[in-house]
Design a protein around this motif. Structure first.
Motif, PDB file in Angstrom:
ATOM      1  N   VAL A  48      15.565  19.568 -38.600  1.00 31.24           N
ATOM      2  CA  VAL A  48      15.755  19.336 -40.030  1.00 31.24           C
ATOM      3  C   VAL A  48      14.434  19.457 -40.777  1.00 31.24           C
ATOM      4  O   VAL A  48      14.353  20.053 -41.857  1.00 31.24           O
ATOM      5  N   LYS A  49      13.361  18.923 -40.198  1.00 29.73           N
ATOM      6  CA  LYS A  49      12.048  19.021 -40.838  1.00 29.73           C
ATOM      7  C   LYS A  49      11.560  20.471 -40.872  1.00 29.73           C
ATOM      8  O   LYS A  49      10.972  20.912 -41.867  1.00 29.73           O
ATOM      9  N   ALA A  50      11.807  21.223 -39.792  1.00 23.15           N
ATOM     10  CA  ALA A  50      11.393  22.623 -39.774  1.00 23.15           C
ATOM     11  C   ALA A  50      12.150  23.445 -40.816  1.00 23.15           C
ATOM     12  O   ALA A  50      11.566  24.303 -41.493  1.00 23.15           O
ATOM     13  N   LEU A  51      13.433  23.180 -40.968  1.00 23.59           N
ATOM     14  CA  LEU A  51      14.208  23.888 -41.982  1.00 23.59           C
ATOM     15  C   LEU A  51      13.769  23.497 -43.386  1.00 23.59           C
ATOM     16  O   LEU A  51      13.737  24.336 -44.298  1.00 23.59           O
ATOM     17  N   ALA A  52      13.428  22.218 -43.585  1.00 21.57           N
ATOM     18  CA  ALA A  52      12.954  21.787 -44.898  1.00 21.57           C
ATOM     19  C   ALA A  52      11.664  22.506 -45.284  1.00 21.57           C
ATOM     20  O   ALA A  52      11.448  22.836 -46.456  1.00 21.57           O
ATOM     21  N   ALA A  53      10.804  22.780 -44.289  1.00 16.09           N
ATOM     22  CA  ALA A  53       9.572  23.514 -44.563  1.00 16.09           C
ATOM     23  C   ALA A  53       9.854  24.952 -44.988  1.00 16.09           C
ATOM     24  O   ALA A  53       9.012  25.584 -45.635  1.00 16.09           O
ATOM     25  N   GLN A  54      11.037  25.486 -44.635  1.00 14.85           N
ATOM     26  CA  GLN A  54      11.425  26.837 -45.007  1.00 14.85           C
ATOM     27  C   GLN A  54      12.309  26.862 -46.247  1.00 14.85           C
ATOM     28  O   GLN A  54      12.852  27.899 -46.603  1.00 14.85           O
ATOM     29  N   GLY A  55      12.480  25.707 -46.897  1.00 13.00           N
ATOM     30  CA  GLY A  55      13.278  25.654 -48.111  1.00 13.00           C
ATOM     31  C   GLY A  55      14.758  25.434 -47.890  1.00 13.00           C
ATOM     32  O   GLY A  55      15.560  25.678 -48.792  1.00 13.00           O
ATOM     33  N   VAL A  56      15.148  24.965 -46.698  1.00 12.80           N
ATOM     34  CA  VAL A  56      16.548  24.704 -46.386  1.00 12.80           C
ATOM     35  C   VAL A  56      16.732  23.188 -46.253  1.00 12.80           C
ATOM     36  O   VAL A  56      16.098  22.557 -45.403  1.00 12.80           O
ATOM     37  N   ALA A  57      17.576  22.622 -47.095  1.00 13.22           N
ATOM     38  CA  ALA A  57      17.820  21.185 -47.077  1.00 13.22           C
ATOM     39  C   ALA A  57      19.062  20.881 -46.249  1.00 13.22           C
ATOM     40  O   ALA A  57      20.114  21.507 -46.440  1.00 13.22           O
ATOM     41  N   VAL A  58      18.947  19.936 -45.322  1.00 11.40           N
ATOM     42  CA  VAL A  58      20.062  19.515 -44.465  1.00 11.40           C
ATOM     43  C   VAL A  58      20.205  18.003 -44.603  1.00 11.40           C
ATOM     44  O   VAL A  58      19.237  17.262 -44.408  1.00 11.40           O
ATOM     45  N   GLU A  59      21.417  17.562 -44.923  1.00  8.80           N
ATOM     46  CA  GLU A  59      21.663  16.131 -45.086  1.00  8.80           C
ATOM     47  C   GLU A  59      23.101  15.816 -44.686  1.00  8.80           C
ATOM     48  O   GLU A  59      23.982  16.679 -44.740  1.00  8.80           O
ATOM     49  N   TRP A  60      23.319  14.549 -44.278  1.00  3.84           N
ATOM     50  CA  TRP A  60      24.646  14.073 -43.901  1.00  3.84           C
ATOM     51  C   TRP A  60      24.725  12.587 -44.208  1.00  3.84           C
ATOM     52  O   TRP A  60      23.708  11.901 -44.383  1.00  3.84           O
ATOM     53  N   SER A  61      25.963  12.088 -44.264  1.00  6.75           N
ATOM     54  CA  SER A  61      26.165  10.668 -44.570  1.00  6.75           C
ATOM     55  C   SER A  61      26.439   9.839 -43.327  1.00  6.75           C
ATOM     56  O   SER A  61      26.259   8.617 -43.352  1.00  6.75           O
ATOM     57  N   GLY A  62      26.889  10.449 -42.239  1.00  4.91           N
ATOM     58  CA  GLY A  62      27.191   9.713 -41.020  1.00  4.91           C
ATOM     59  C   GLY A  62      26.917  10.554 -39.790  1.00  4.91           C
ATOM     60  O   GLY A  62      27.110  11.775 -39.800  1.00  4.91           O
ATOM     61  N   LYS A  63      26.471   9.875 -38.712  1.00  8.61           N
ATOM     62  CA  LYS A  63      26.150  10.563 -37.460  1.00  8.61           C
ATOM     63  C   LYS A  63      26.630   9.716 -36.297  1.00  8.61           C
ATOM     64  O   LYS A  63      26.455   8.493 -36.291  1.00  8.61           O
ATOM     65  N   ARG A  64      27.239  10.362 -35.307  1.00  8.82           N
ATOM     66  CA  ARG A  64      27.720   9.671 -34.116  1.00  8.82           C
ATOM     67  C   ARG A  64      27.423  10.518 -32.896  1.00  8.82           C
ATOM     68  O   ARG A  64      27.800  11.692 -32.846  1.00  8.82           O
ATOM     69  N   LEU A  65      26.743   9.916 -31.910  1.00  5.66           N
ATOM     70  CA  LEU A  65      26.389  10.603 -30.665  1.00  5.66           C
ATOM     71  C   LEU A  65      27.054   9.865 -29.504  1.00  5.66           C
ATOM     72  O   LEU A  65      26.824   8.676 -29.291  1.00  5.66           O
ATOM     73  N   TYR A  66      27.896  10.580 -28.752  1.00  7.69           N
ATOM     74  CA  TYR A  66      28.650   9.976 -27.656  1.00  7.69           C
ATOM     75  C   TYR A  66      28.963  11.067 -26.639  1.00  7.69           C
ATOM     76  O   TYR A  66      28.420  12.161 -26.695  1.00  7.69           O
ATOM     77  N   GLY A  67      29.859  10.749 -25.679  1.00 12.14           N
ATOM     78  CA  GLY A  67      30.265  11.736 -24.682  1.00 12.14           C
ATOM     79  C   GLY A  67      29.930  11.372 -23.256  1.00 12.14           C
ATOM     80  O   GLY A  67      30.156  12.179 -22.347  1.00 12.14           O
ATOM     81  N   TYR A  68      29.353  10.168 -23.023  1.00 11.70           N
ATOM     82  CA  TYR A  68      29.018   9.751 -21.662  1.00 11.70           C
ATOM     83  C   TYR A  68      30.272   9.762 -20.783  1.00 11.70           C
ATOM     84  O   TYR A  68      31.345   9.370 -21.257  1.00 11.70           O
ATOM     85  N   PRO A  69      30.244  10.296 -19.556  1.00 15.28           N
ATOM     86  CA  PRO A  69      29.045  10.590 -18.771  1.00 15.28           C
ATOM     87  C   PRO A  69      28.659  12.061 -18.662  1.00 15.28           C
ATOM     88  O   PRO A  69      27.562  12.363 -18.207  1.00 15.28           O
ATOM     89  N   PHE A  70      29.565  12.982 -19.016  1.00 13.08           N
ATOM     90  CA  PHE A  70      29.294  14.385 -18.706  1.00 13.08           C
ATOM     91  C   PHE A  70      28.999  15.242 -19.930  1.00 13.08           C
ATOM     92  O   PHE A  70      28.582  16.386 -19.783  1.00 13.08           O
ATOM     93  N   ARG A  71      29.237  14.747 -21.139  1.00 13.15           N
ATOM     94  CA  ARG A  71      29.071  15.562 -22.337  1.00 13.15           C
ATOM     95  C   ARG A  71      28.114  14.901 -23.315  1.00 13.15           C
ATOM     96  O   ARG A  71      27.870  13.692 -23.262  1.00 13.15           O
ATOM     97  N   LEU A  72      27.628  15.724 -24.227  1.00 13.29           N
ATOM     98  CA  LEU A  72      26.846  15.264 -25.369  1.00 13.29           C
ATOM     99  C   LEU A  72      27.611  15.676 -26.619  1.00 13.29           C
ATOM    100  O   LEU A  72      27.639  16.863 -26.971  1.00 13.29           O
TER     101      LEU A  72
END
Length: 331
Positions: A48-72
């Motif tokens: 996200v920081k690298a894209l912001a340096a190129q003039g591309v803005a990325v934003e979201w309101s919610g994030k969820r990371l799961y998938g244990y044990p075999f997936r991300l």
């Protein structure tokens, strides 16, 4: 007589050993999954920081990371990616990678997406399937693919109609190559044009299909805030677009396009020679003139070329010059 010693107690190692090994394996796998999840979050933030340096803005309101044990699994809610006057928004984007292949990701947009055009406003896209894949090599640019099935396009409130009302299938593939080159492949099948737009006038409302096979030079220079800035930067670096094969079918109208090399001018517009081979060339010229692609003078000149050079053939070749955002017949 001396009394013989009694039997030894049986060792419990054979009984408890497998359980101990299983517990160690679970703990090790859990630690590996946790480290991989932390690496995903770190790479997401750095991307996200690298894209912001190129003039591309990325934003979201919610994030969820799961998938244990075999997936991300990484789900982002209300994701918006914007650059210049263009943007794309996902109500929900679901991504997934296997733990043993953390550089290969699949993405799905179950609630569709909305993209903003520089001119014309937003377009809402829904479909039976909206999938994408992203492969991140250890070095070099990524490989990307997009696939949409049974798509429906509808203008956002206050926006102008889109060129297509629906599409049976849409594919877009980007493949990096050697010497900072990239191959682009686009396929559109069984699309319905919007009444009153260019494709509808061109083919009399018939189904639209298209295929484009192109190659980019200096692909890494194609970056910047907005498409115009990106194209101008790419053109200043010596970028060139070669159309290996490009064709469009709209109803009974057929045309193919070819170019040895299109460049981008300082204003971020493609320039160069474009050869068009078309059936139903008179109706093509009338439609291009009606929608402002060709001026009436250029359309009349093209009609004269068709009448003088047709000689009974169905297909007519027209050489066009793209310059300064205008299309002219080559002299």
């Amino acid at each position: 007589m001396p009394q013989p010693p009694g039997p030894r107690k049986p060792l419990r190692l054979g009984l408890w050993g497998p359980f101990v090994i299983a517990v160690i394996a679970v703990i090790g796998w859990s630690l590996a999954w946790g480290l991989a999840a932390r690496e995903v979050e770190r790479r997401l933030d750095s991307g996200v920081k690298a894209l912001a340096a190129q003039g591309v803005a990325v934003e979201w309101s919610g994030k969820r990371l799961y998938g244990y044990p075999f997936r991300l699994n990484l789900d982002l809610t209300d994701l918006r990616v914007a650059t210049g006057e263009m943007s794309i928004r996902f109500a929900r984007l679901e991504t997934q990678a296997f733990l043993h292949a953390p550089r290969s990701w699949l993405a799905a947009a179950p609630e569709g997406l909305t993209f903003q055009r520089p001119q014309g406003g937003g377009v809402e896209v829904e479909g039976q399937r909206l999938l994408a894949s992203l492969v991140l090599p250890k070095s070099g640019p990524p490989r990307m693919s997009f696939e949409g099935l049974k798509l429906a396009f509808s203008p956002a409130p206050g926006a102008r109609p889109f060129a297509l009302a629906s599409a049976g299938r849409l594919e877009l593939h980007l493949r990096p190559g050697p010497n900072d080159q990239a191959a682009v492949f686009l396929r559109l099948e069984d699309a319905t044009p919007t009444p009153g737009r260019l494709f509808a006038d061109l083919g009399g409302g018939g189904a639209v299909s298209a295929a484009v096979d192109a190659r980019l030079d200096h692909a890494s220079a194609l970056r910047g805030e907005g498409p115009s800035r990106a194209l101008s930067t790419w053109g200043a670096a010596g970028g060139r677009l070669e159309l290996r094969e490009a064709g469009l079918t709209a109803g009974e109208a057929r045309l193919s396009l070819a170019s040895p090399g299109l460049k981008a001018g300082p204003e971020g517009r493609l320039e160069g020679r474009l050869t068009v081979t078309a059936a139903k060339a008179p109706s093509l010229l009338v439609a291009l003139s009606r929608h402002g692609v060709l001026s009436p003078v250029e359309a009349a000149g093209g009609m004269a070329t068709v009448l003088m050079g047709k000689s009974g053939r169905d297909d007519v070749r027209l050489d066009l010059d793209l310059s300064g955002g205008q299309v002219r017949l080559a002299r």
